[in-house]
Motif scaffolding. Structure first.
Motif, PDB file in Angstrom:
ATOM      1  N   LEU A 165     -25.537   5.078 -42.539  1.00 58.13           N
ATOM      2  CA  LEU A 165     -26.800   4.358 -42.406  1.00 58.13           C
ATOM      3  C   LEU A 165     -26.654   2.877 -42.753  1.00 58.13           C
ATOM      4  N   PRO A 166     -27.361   2.016 -42.032  1.00 59.31           N
ATOM      5  CA  PRO A 166     -27.251   0.569 -42.268  1.00 59.31           C
ATOM      6  C   PRO A 166     -27.632   0.147 -43.684  1.00 59.31           C
ATOM      7  N   GLU A 167     -28.530   0.908 -44.319  1.00 58.51           N
ATOM      8  CA  GLU A 167     -28.978   0.517 -45.668  1.00 58.51           C
ATOM      9  C   GLU A 167     -27.983   0.914 -46.764  1.00 58.51           C
ATOM     10  N   TRP A 168     -26.966   1.688 -46.423  1.00 60.73           N
ATOM     11  CA  TRP A 168     -25.952   2.052 -47.410  1.00 60.73           C
ATOM     12  C   TRP A 168     -24.999   0.881 -47.633  1.00 60.73           C
ATOM     13  N   PRO A 169     -24.315   0.851 -48.792  1.00 58.54           N
ATOM     14  CA  PRO A 169     -23.384  -0.257 -49.067  1.00 58.54           C
ATOM     15  C   PRO A 169     -22.316  -0.354 -47.981  1.00 58.54           C
ATOM     16  N   ALA A 170     -22.088  -1.564 -47.504  1.00 61.56           N
ATOM     17  CA  ALA A 170     -21.128  -1.767 -46.424  1.00 61.56           C
ATOM     18  C   ALA A 170     -19.705  -1.497 -46.897  1.00 61.56           C
ATOM     19  N   LEU A 171     -18.884  -0.962 -46.002  1.00 64.53           N
ATOM     20  CA  LEU A 171     -17.470  -0.782 -46.318  1.00 64.53           C
ATOM     21  C   LEU A 171     -16.763  -2.126 -46.357  1.00 64.53           C
ATOM     22  N   ALA A 172     -17.279  -3.081 -45.584  1.00 67.67           N
ATOM     23  CA  ALA A 172     -16.760  -4.450 -45.584  1.00 67.67           C
ATOM     24  C   ALA A 172     -17.947  -5.388 -45.730  1.00 67.67           C
ATOM     25  N   PRO A 173     -17.728  -6.576 -46.282  1.00 63.65           N
ATOM     26  CA  PRO A 173     -18.842  -7.518 -46.424  1.00 63.65           C
ATOM     27  C   PRO A 173     -19.523  -7.785 -45.092  1.00 63.65           C
ATOM     28  N   ARG A 174     -20.851  -7.835 -45.094  1.00 64.39           N
ATOM     29  CA  ARG A 174     -21.621  -8.016 -43.873  1.00 64.39           C
ATOM     30  C   ARG A 174     -21.229  -9.283 -43.111  1.00 64.39           C
ATOM     31  N   LEU A 175     -20.876 -10.326 -43.841  1.00 63.58           N
ATOM     32  CA  LEU A 175     -20.547 -11.586 -43.182  1.00 63.58           C
ATOM     33  C   LEU A 175     -19.370 -11.445 -42.231  1.00 63.58           C
ATOM     34  N   TYR A 176     -18.556 -10.434 -42.451  1.00 67.34           N
ATOM     35  CA  TYR A 176     -17.383 -10.251 -41.615  1.00 67.34           C
ATOM     36  C   TYR A 176     -17.612  -9.222 -40.521  1.00 67.34           C
ATOM     37  N   GLY A 177     -18.839  -8.849 -40.305  1.00 68.56           N
ATOM     38  CA  GLY A 177     -19.140  -7.916 -39.235  1.00 68.56           C
ATOM     39  C   GLY A 177     -19.347  -6.506 -39.741  1.00 68.56           C
ATOM     40  N   THR A 178     -19.840  -5.653 -38.872  1.00 69.26           N
ATOM     41  CA  THR A 178     -20.175  -4.291 -39.261  1.00 69.26           C
ATOM     42  C   THR A 178     -19.033  -3.314 -39.027  1.00 69.26           C
ATOM     43  N   SER A 179     -18.001  -3.745 -38.344  1.00 72.60           N
ATOM     44  CA  SER A 179     -16.922  -2.819 -38.014  1.00 72.60           C
ATOM     45  C   SER A 179     -16.186  -2.353 -39.258  1.00 72.60           C
ATOM     46  N   SER A 180     -16.057  -1.042 -39.395  1.00 77.68           N
ATOM     47  CA  SER A 180     -15.329  -0.499 -40.543  1.00 77.68           C
ATOM     48  C   SER A 180     -13.864  -0.898 -40.500  1.00 77.68           C
ATOM     49  N   PHE A 181     -13.363  -1.266 -39.328  1.00 72.01           N
ATOM     50  CA  PHE A 181     -11.949  -1.607 -39.192  1.00 72.01           C
ATOM     51  C   PHE A 181     -11.617  -2.996 -39.717  1.00 72.01           C
ATOM     52  N   LEU A 182     -12.632  -3.757 -40.124  1.00 68.70           N
ATOM     53  CA  LEU A 182     -12.366  -5.084 -40.669  1.00 68.70           C
ATOM     54  C   LEU A 182     -12.101  -5.043 -42.166  1.00 68.70           C
ATOM     55  N   ARG A 193     -20.053   6.610 -49.023  1.00 74.82           N
ATOM     56  CA  ARG A 193     -19.107   5.486 -49.049  1.00 74.82           C
ATOM     57  C   ARG A 193     -17.703   5.971 -49.420  1.00 74.82           C
ATOM     58  N   LEU A 194     -17.627   6.859 -50.409  1.00 76.48           N
ATOM     59  CA  LEU A 194     -16.333   7.437 -50.790  1.00 76.48           C
ATOM     60  C   LEU A 194     -15.717   8.201 -49.620  1.00 76.48           C
ATOM     61  N   PHE A 195     -16.555   9.014 -48.961  1.00 73.39           N
ATOM     62  CA  PHE A 195     -16.060   9.810 -47.839  1.00 73.39           C
ATOM     63  C   PHE A 195     -15.522   8.921 -46.725  1.00 73.39           C
ATOM     64  N   TRP A 196     -16.299   7.899 -46.342  1.00 70.11           N
ATOM     65  CA  TRP A 196     -15.899   7.076 -45.205  1.00 70.11           C
ATOM     66  C   TRP A 196     -14.724   6.165 -45.535  1.00 70.11           C
ATOM     67  N   ASN A 197     -14.628   5.726 -46.780  1.00 72.79           N
ATOM     68  CA  ASN A 197     -13.430   4.972 -47.169  1.00 72.79           C
ATOM     69  C   ASN A 197     -12.188   5.851 -47.040  1.00 72.79           C
ATOM     70  N   SER A 198     -12.319   7.108 -47.472  1.00 72.17           N
ATOM     71  CA  SER A 198     -11.209   8.050 -47.372  1.00 72.17           C
ATOM     72  C   SER A 198     -10.907   8.383 -45.908  1.00 72.17           C
ATOM     73  N   ALA A 199     -11.962   8.623 -45.134  1.00 64.75           N
ATOM     74  CA  ALA A 199     -11.785   8.948 -43.714  1.00 64.75           C
ATOM     75  C   ALA A 199     -11.117   7.798 -42.973  1.00 64.75           C
ATOM     76  N   MET A 200     -11.529   6.579 -43.301  1.00 61.19           N
ATOM     77  CA  MET A 200     -10.937   5.404 -42.664  1.00 61.19           C
ATOM     78  C   MET A 200      -9.449   5.300 -42.985  1.00 61.19           C
TER      79      MET A 200
END
Length: 200
Positions: free
Chosen positions: A172-189, A22-29
């Motif tokens: 992986l889907p089971e990891w904590p979402a970068l954004a709340p699930r209700l708003y979609g799976t896209s990291s760009f949201l 999660r730290l890596f992908w937040n930074s990568a994003m």
């Protein structure tokens, strides 16, 4: 199941791995968005012809992203308490980004109150909604372009789709979402969702 990284009998590292990812992908994003913003004009002006073999995968990903944004728009309209009548909510769902911008501009001209006024919150809400609408329109334009006989896509959209595809494959889907699930799976949201939540 236990992660057998070094010692099969060692501690379960699943939670640690998820936190690191999660730290890596937040930074990568953040890095990706910064780089895209710096070269936005250049990337938006470059059109890439998509080979037939890649059209299906890119189209499927673009449609997934558009669906995520549509869900985010619907949720943003449902969750807000500024416009409660059915007609107004329906209008907000279907209004274009241009129309939302016009509403923002009109409200800004009328607003002479302090920054913490209810009207300021409405403006912040419109700002989020306008961003979501514009993002959706761009995705829909990309879908139309790639479905044409001459399949092409702008470089910024291609890079964003590729980034999202890598993210989907590695996070992986089971990891904590970068954004709340209700708003979609896209990291760009993630950024827009944070802005929206701050207004509620």
């Amino acid at each position: 199941s236990r992660l057998k990284v070094v010692d099969p009998a060692g501690p379960d590292l699943k939670e640690d791995v998820a936190k690191i990812q999660r730290l890596f992908w937040n930074s990568a994003m953040a890095e990706f968005q910064d780089a895209m913003a710096k070269h936005a004009e250049l990337f938006a002006g470059v059109e890439v012809v998509v080979p037939d073999v890649f059209v299906g995968d890119l189209l499927a990903q673009l449609k997934r992203e558009a669906a995520d944004i549509e869900k985010a728009v619907a949720k943003a309209v449902t969750d807000q308490s500024f416009f409660n009548s059915g007609d107004k909510r329906r209008f907000l769902k279907v209004a274009s980004s241009v129309k939302i911008t016009q509403m923002m501009n009109k409200l800004t001209q009328e607003d002479e109150s302090s920054s913490d006024s209810p009207q300021a919150l409405v403006l912040l809400y419109f700002e989020l909604l306008q961003k979501l609408k514009r993002r959706l329109e761009i995705k829909q334009q990309a879908i139309d372009s790639i479905k044409a006989s001459y399949a092409a896509i702008t470089a910024d959209q291609l890079l964003e789709v590729m980034f999202q595809m890598v993210f989907n494959a590695m996070y992986l889907p089971e990891w904590p979402a970068l954004a709340p699930r209700l708003y979609g799976t896209s990291s760009f949201l993630a950024t827009d969702v944070t802005t929206y939540q701050a207004t509620m």
